[in-house]
Scaffold this motif. Structure first.
Motif: not given
Length: 51
Positions: A4-10, A13-16, A18-21
């Motif tokens: 779960d930690y690695h899935a949330m981290r991935a 790192d990618s979509w989160g 992009l959404a903030m940018a």
């Protein structure tokens, strides 16, 4: 739990990122749009207006 930690981290790192940018660019575009200065000046003068 380790998965779960690695899935949330991935995801973060990618979509989160992009959404903030995109959110940041949208806010900057909203502030710098034509006519924003007059709207901001009107809003800033509201507390100084007499009833």
């Amino acid at each position: 739990m380790d998965f779960d930690y690695h899935a949330m981290r991935a995801f973060a790192d990618s979509w989160g990122l992009l959404a903030m940018a995109l959110f940041f660019l949208g806010v900057v575009g909203f502030v710098l749009r034509p006519g924003a200065r007059q709207a901001a000046d009107d809003a800033a003068a509201i507390p100084l207006k007499e009833d």
